[in-house]
Design a protein around this motif. Structure first.
Motif, PDB file in Angstrom:
ATOM      1  N   TRP A 195      33.925   3.911 -18.939  1.00 52.74           N
ATOM      2  CA  TRP A 195      32.505   3.861 -19.294  1.00 52.74           C
ATOM      3  C   TRP A 195      31.645   4.756 -18.418  1.00 52.74           C
ATOM      4  O   TRP A 195      30.647   5.307 -18.890  1.00 52.74           O
ATOM      5  CB  TRP A 195      32.012   2.416 -19.259  1.00 52.74           C
ATOM      6  N   ILE A 196      32.014   4.924 -17.167  1.00 51.92           N
ATOM      7  CA  ILE A 196      31.194   5.801 -16.327  1.00 51.92           C
ATOM      8  C   ILE A 196      31.352   7.248 -16.784  1.00 51.92           C
ATOM      9  O   ILE A 196      30.397   8.035 -16.753  1.00 51.92           O
ATOM     10  CB  ILE A 196      31.533   5.630 -14.825  1.00 51.92           C
ATOM     11  N   PHE A 197      32.543   7.612 -17.250  1.00 57.35           N
ATOM     12  CA  PHE A 197      32.725   8.964 -17.782  1.00 57.35           C
ATOM     13  C   PHE A 197      32.104   9.097 -19.168  1.00 57.35           C
ATOM     14  O   PHE A 197      31.592  10.161 -19.521  1.00 57.35           O
ATOM     15  CB  PHE A 197      34.210   9.337 -17.795  1.00 57.35           C
ATOM     16  N   ASN A 198      32.145   8.025 -19.949  1.00 59.70           N
ATOM     17  CA  ASN A 198      31.449   8.022 -21.239  1.00 59.70           C
ATOM     18  C   ASN A 198      29.956   8.232 -21.014  1.00 59.70           C
ATOM     19  O   ASN A 198      29.303   9.006 -21.722  1.00 59.70           O
ATOM     20  CB  ASN A 198      31.713   6.685 -21.952  1.00 59.70           C
ATOM     21  N   PHE A 199      29.421   7.540 -20.020  1.00 57.60           N
ATOM     22  CA  PHE A 199      28.002   7.689 -19.658  1.00 57.60           C
ATOM     23  C   PHE A 199      27.690   9.135 -19.289  1.00 57.60           C
ATOM     24  O   PHE A 199      26.725   9.737 -19.777  1.00 57.60           O
ATOM     25  CB  PHE A 199      27.685   6.766 -18.479  1.00 57.60           C
ATOM     26  N   ALA A 200      28.523   9.705 -18.405  1.00 52.13           N
ATOM     27  CA  ALA A 200      28.283  11.078 -17.950  1.00 52.13           C
ATOM     28  C   ALA A 200      28.353  12.062 -19.109  1.00 52.13           C
ATOM     29  O   ALA A 200      27.499  12.957 -19.238  1.00 52.13           O
ATOM     30  CB  ALA A 200      29.296  11.449 -16.869  1.00 52.13           C
ATOM     31  N   LEU A 201      29.342  11.894 -19.980  1.00 50.19           N
ATOM     32  CA  LEU A 201      29.507  12.820 -21.101  1.00 50.19           C
ATOM     33  C   LEU A 201      28.396  12.662 -22.132  1.00 50.19           C
ATOM     34  O   LEU A 201      27.924  13.645 -22.712  1.00 50.19           O
ATOM     35  CB  LEU A 201      30.869  12.625 -21.755  1.00 50.19           C
ATOM     36  N   SER A 202      27.983  11.409 -22.393  1.00 51.17           N
ATOM     37  CA  SER A 202      26.887  11.189 -23.346  1.00 51.17           C
ATOM     38  C   SER A 202      25.625  11.893 -22.881  1.00 51.17           C
ATOM     39  O   SER A 202      24.862  12.437 -23.689  1.00 51.17           O
ATOM     40  CB  SER A 202      26.617   9.685 -23.497  1.00 51.17           C
ATOM     41  N   TYR A 203      25.424  11.892 -21.569  1.00 47.38           N
ATOM     42  CA  TYR A 203      24.235  12.535 -21.026  1.00 47.38           C
ATOM     43  C   TYR A 203      24.401  14.051 -20.919  1.00 47.38           C
ATOM     44  O   TYR A 203      23.466  14.823 -21.111  1.00 47.38           O
ATOM     45  CB  TYR A 203      23.915  11.953 -19.639  1.00 47.38           C
ATOM     46  N   PHE A 204      25.633  14.482 -20.652  1.00 47.14           N
ATOM     47  CA  PHE A 204      25.905  15.898 -20.378  1.00 47.14           C
ATOM     48  C   PHE A 204      26.006  16.745 -21.643  1.00 47.14           C
ATOM     49  O   PHE A 204      25.569  17.898 -21.669  1.00 47.14           O
ATOM     50  CB  PHE A 204      27.215  16.001 -19.577  1.00 47.14           C
ATOM     51  N   VAL A 205      26.569  16.180 -22.718  1.00 47.08           N
ATOM     52  CA  VAL A 205      26.929  17.004 -23.871  1.00 47.08           C
ATOM     53  C   VAL A 205      25.737  17.620 -24.601  1.00 47.08           C
ATOM     54  O   VAL A 205      25.777  18.818 -24.925  1.00 47.08           O
ATOM     55  CB  VAL A 205      27.849  16.229 -24.829  1.00 47.08           C
ATOM     56  N   PRO A 206      24.646  16.880 -24.898  1.00 44.90           N
ATOM     57  CA  PRO A 206      23.532  17.549 -25.592  1.00 44.90           C
ATOM     58  C   PRO A 206      22.989  18.770 -24.840  1.00 44.90           C
ATOM     59  O   PRO A 206      22.878  19.862 -25.422  1.00 44.90           O
ATOM     60  CB  PRO A 206      22.487  16.437 -25.724  1.00 44.90           C
ATOM     61  N   PRO A 207      22.687  18.651 -23.526  1.00 48.25           N
ATOM     62  CA  PRO A 207      22.264  19.865 -22.815  1.00 48.25           C
ATOM     63  C   PRO A 207      23.365  20.918 -22.715  1.00 48.25           C
ATOM     64  O   PRO A 207      23.072  22.116 -22.679  1.00 48.25           O
ATOM     65  CB  PRO A 207      21.884  19.361 -21.415  1.00 48.25           C
ATOM     66  N   ALA A 208      24.638  20.473 -22.689  1.00 49.41           N
ATOM     67  CA  ALA A 208      25.731  21.444 -22.604  1.00 49.41           C
ATOM     68  C   ALA A 208      25.796  22.283 -23.872  1.00 49.41           C
ATOM     69  O   ALA A 208      25.947  23.510 -23.804  1.00 49.41           O
ATOM     70  CB  ALA A 208      27.059  20.721 -22.379  1.00 49.41           C
ATOM     71  N   PHE A 209      25.701  21.640 -25.035  1.00 47.81           N
ATOM     72  CA  PHE A 209      25.663  22.397 -26.288  1.00 47.81           C
ATOM     73  C   PHE A 209      24.479  23.371 -26.294  1.00 47.81           C
ATOM     74  O   PHE A 209      24.569  24.481 -26.802  1.00 47.81           O
ATOM     75  CB  PHE A 209      25.546  21.456 -27.488  1.00 47.81           C
ATOM     76  N   GLU A 210      23.369  22.934 -25.710  1.00 42.79           N
ATOM     77  CA  GLU A 210      22.172  23.772 -25.699  1.00 42.79           C
ATOM     78  C   GLU A 210      22.341  24.966 -24.774  1.00 42.79           C
ATOM     79  O   GLU A 210      21.878  26.075 -25.075  1.00 42.79           O
ATOM     80  CB  GLU A 210      20.971  22.931 -25.266  1.00 42.79           C
TER      81      GLU A 210
END
Length: 539
Positions: A430-445
């Motif tokens: 879950w901590i990695f799920n949290f990090a990825l959920s937060y990271f992916v939208p700006p990463a795609f951008e």
């Protein structure tokens, strides 16, 4: 004791509704975040010339999405204490109540802050349920069925995703906030059902034994494994193994989280944690949660995007069936190795296609969505290639890392630490799920198609790690697994599935073989005595 369900498959079907709740959350957010009703209600980025709302900023949307796994991280850690104190059944009921509270707050949201709080509370529930449902069914199941019933957690997640996606899709045709309030309200229904059904389900026999409730433990083992026959050979054998394990563990100090990081346990702890960490770093939940962004970059929009996205959810459900049927024969290592290798292939393929045939999107992104920062619309064949690789990625994850990431951790630990250990493993997820959920939208951008390269590298790393460090646990009782880890010089790549051995154990064939061997030994001794030459002394 009143009526109690004894069929392990029925018990599992009810218990894994806790996994379905996680699937509901993934699918509802995936389907809802692209709708104009949601984007206009929580709009922060203005309206374009087509009178379309931009919705929350990419960082805000990342925070909204990440609130659930953030809560799940806390919930998973709490669950270790909760389950040892209250039992596996009551912990599941507590998770069900918390889910209803979170869903009520989310579906009534009038601000982003309220939505974040609701999703965080939902996360607390998912953390508890995702950690303790696998422990519960693993401790009830026969060894030859353990992979199937624990893997059903992943199948329930896939069904939750599929069902809630179509509910959310149907709701998208409603006007105003009802389009997202309805699906977030309806997701309370299965949690209510789970809460009441748990009353007629048995408690874990291993938890009962740990608390010196031996008669109840014996009753549950007989009910689930032998249709109530207390004298069944396998029931007697398993009860004795549990008794030996409990007595052995009581010679040690009371279990604490710190025990997981002591020299005799750190190896197992790191395997359990990385099983869950790697399952996130495959990129699967990113694919699920933000698939509308990916398909938007491939040139799809509106209903066409949502329908294309839903196909991968169907693939996810169907392909998981193979794991439920064969996972106890395949084992754990082989699916993990094959799955990560295939997923690496599809990730690198997507990166190559997008880099070769795409171009940067206009400022603000495609369809007024900043995360859709790469444009493949001018290369229809390439766009189809991206969609195909995405489907193949899902088909590779579903029968491998999907179910095994839930099956493997509960098998690794001794009884006194199992609840807390699986809680820590799941919290890592879950901590990695949290990090990825937060990271992916700006990463795609910001880094666009290179996001696929990042996850492709992760898939390569996990392949190497699994080969050298993850031993096989299939075809062994939970007590046998503990013995294996205490064997000096254990080499992961030399361990193997022992399915036939454990089937003989369950059917009593091993006990019969031992009796036959003893009988043969006695008969042989008699024959030798009868045919022995008579000595002169005896004459």
């Amino acid at each position: 004791m009143g009526y109690t369900i004894g069929n392990i498959y029925v018990i599992t079907t009810v218990a894994v509704i806790g996994g379905a709740l996680f699937g509901f959350d993934i699918a509802s957010m995936s389907a809802i975040l692209g709708t104009q009703q949601y984007r206009c209600f929580f709009n922060q980025t203005g309206v374009n010339d087509k009178n379309e709302c931009g919705g929350p900023t990419s960082s805000t949307q990342g925070g909204i999405s990440a609130a659930m796994p953030g809560g799940s991280f806390i919930g998973a850690l709490i669950s270790g204490i909760l389950t040892d104190w209250l039992g596996r059944k009551t912990s599941i009921q507590v998770g069900s109540v918390i889910w209803c509270i979170g869903s009520a707050i989310s579906c009534s949201s009038f601000s982003i802050g309220q939505l974040v709080v609701g999703r965080f509370i939902n996360g607390l529930s998912v953390g508890i349920l995702s950690a303790q449902v696998p422990v519960y069914v693993a401790e009830l199941a026969q060894p030859s069925k353990r992979g199937t019933v624990v893997g059903a957690q992943q199948w329930a997640i896939t069904w939750g995703i599929l069902i809630m996606f179509y509910i959310s899709y149907g709701s998208s045709f409603l006007d105003g906030p009802s389009a997202w309030r309805l699906p977030w309200g309806l997701q309370m229904v299965p949690a209510v059902f789970l809460f009441f059904m748990v009353f007629i389900m048995p408690e874990s026999p291993r938890w009962l034994a740990k608390h010196d409730r031996w008669e109840e433990a014996h009753e549950v083992l007989a009910l689930v494994h032998a249709k109530g026959d207390h004298n069944d050979a396998f029931v007697q054998t398993e009860l004795q193994e549990i008794r030996d394990m409990v007595e052995f563990e009581r010679q040690n100090a009371d279990a604490s989280y710190l025990d997981l990081f002591k020299p005799n346990m750190i190896y197992r702890t790191h395997i359990g944690m990385f099983t869950q960490i790697w399952s996130q770093l495959t990129g699967m939940n990113v694919m699920m949660l933000y698939i509308t962004y990916v398909f938007g970059m491939a040139g799809l929009s509106g209903n066409a995007n949502l329908v294309a996205s839903s196909i991968q959810y169907v693939i996810n459900v169907v392909m998981t069936i193979f794991a439920l049927i064969f996972i106890d024969r395949w084992g754990r290592r082989v699916p993990l190795l094959i799955g990560s290798t295939l997923m690496m292939t599809w990730m690198f393929a997507n990166a190559g296609i997008m880099a070769s045939y795409g171009k940067p999107a206009p400022p603000g992104g495609l369809n007024n969505t900043a995360e859709q920062s790469w444009d493949l619309s001018a290369a229809p064949s390439a766009a189809k290639g991206v969609i195909a690789c995405t489907y193949l990625f899902v088909a590779s994850f579903a029968p491998t890392w999907g179910p095994v990431s839930w099956i493997y951790p509960p098998e690794l630990y001794p009884l006194r630490l199992r609840g807390k250990a699986v809680a820590v493993s799941t919290a890592s997820n879950w901590i990695f799920n949290f990090a990825l959920s937060y990271f992916v939208p700006p990463a795609f951008e910001n880094i666009k198609w290179k996001v696929y390269l990042v996850f492709g590298v992760f898939c390569f790393a996990m392949t190497v790690h699994v080969f050298f460090a993850f031993p096989e646990t299939a075809g062994k009782t939970l007590e046998d697994v503990d013995t294996m880890f205490n064997t000096p010089g254990l080499k992961a790549w030399k361990t193997k599935v022992e399915f036939q051995h454990v089937r003989k154990l369950e059917t009593g064939a091993i006990q019969s073989e031992k009796l036959a061997a003893l009988h043969e030994e006695r008969v042989g001794s008699v024959d030798k005595e009868a045919t022995a030459p008579v000595s002169k002394t005896e004459v």
